[in-house]
Design an enzyme around this catalytic site. Sequence first.
Site, short mmCIF file in Angstrom:
data_model
loop_
_atom_site.label_atom_id
_atom_site.label_comp_id
_atom_site.label_asym_id
_atom_site.label_seq_id
_atom_site.Cartn_x
_atom_site.Cartn_y
_atom_site.Cartn_z
N ALA A 4 0.87 -1.72 0.04
CA ALA A 4 -0.19 0.05 -0.04
C ALA A 4 0.84 0.95 -0.03
O ALA A 4 2.39 1.11 0.93
CB ALA A 4 -0.74 0.48 0.93
N LYS A 5 0.40 2.33 -1.15
CA LYS A 5 1.68 3.17 -0.85
C LYS A 5 0.82 4.38 0.04
O LYS A 5 -0.23 5.38 -0.57
CB LYS A 5 1.17 4.04 -2.39
CG LYS A 5 2.63 3.64 -3.09
CD LYS A 5 3.02 4.01 -4.35
CE LYS A 5 3.46 5.30 -4.11
NZ LYS A 5 4.51 5.17 -4.62
N VAL A 6 1.61 4.67 1.40
CA VAL A 6 0.53 4.81 2.19
C VAL A 6 1.75 5.82 2.71
O VAL A 6 3.29 5.57 2.75
CB VAL A 6 0.00 3.71 3.33
CG1 VAL A 6 -0.29 5.03 4.85
CG2 VAL A 6 -0.78 3.33 2.99
N TYR A 39 6.67 5.95 4.57
CA TYR A 39 8.03 6.76 3.52
C TYR A 39 8.68 7.70 4.89
O TYR A 39 9.84 7.62 4.22
CB TYR A 39 7.40 7.61 2.57
CG TYR A 39 6.77 6.97 1.51
CD1 TYR A 39 8.00 6.34 0.17
CD2 TYR A 39 5.64 6.16 1.36
CE1 TYR A 39 7.82 5.25 -0.30
CE2 TYR A 39 5.31 5.47 -0.04
CZ TYR A 39 6.19 5.15 -0.74
OH TYR A 39 5.39 4.04 -2.17
#
Length: 283
Positions: A134-136, A140
């Site tokens: 999931a690009k949450v 990052y």
Amino acid sequence: VMTHAFLYGTATFEGIRAFWNADEQQLYALKVTEHLERLRSSCKIMLMDPLPDVQELKGIVVELLKRNAFKEDVYVRPSVYKSTKAIGVKLHGLENDLYVISVPFGDYIDTATGIRCATVATRRTSDLAIPARAKVAGNYVNSAFSKSEAGLNGFDEAIVLTEAGKVSEASAENLFMVRGGKLITPGVNDDILEGITRAGIIEIAAELGIPVVERQIDRSELYIADEIFLVGTGAQVSPVIEVDHRSVGTGKIGELTKRIQSRYFDAVRGKVPAYKHWLTPIY
């Protein structure tokens, strides 16, 4: 600043590139549908409901690029974020909102001369902690720790290991290694982002007749690899010439990497008819 996404990192996002073809006077957006489908997947994981419609989102992305009338390479970031103004850690019962931004964008990391990488102490978060697929936004911070650990020690980029000590990916890029004429990359169960550029490179490798193996990679394998390169929307195809003070292969960009890189750069600018299905013309 009271927005939940700002307070707790509860935003999903995508990075989409669009490439300017000066000969055709055309801007080509790369794999827009695939990116927006992945955005929907990230939203589902983050309990963001109702999910945004892909075609509606695609229309917004295309219109944004048209209105800006770009005649250069561009980066587009759509984001769905928890917009409720509230203090309290949770995912449920919160409102969502959307923004899309676009900015001119060149190389994220070096694609021409090769980069120096270090394996770092910071481990990739596991699927049972913060899922990498999931690009949450909050994920990052893990990438930032990795990147700064490498950068402050004089390297260009980090290579991150899983909790089990296997190669996962770079700070924000998927990794490919060449050994014995085969292209080897960690599988989707090695806490990697299921990369869209990664899938494109596998497609190019099949066209070029290069065998691809998805399996776990030991850190020491990187030291004896014939070639290594990193891929991603930002990174594109970035050759690695050194890992942990050890030259990769001859210490120069490998021939197989050059072939894949050349094909990719031509494909994303609309110069290869076989890959036109990757592209959305803006004008």
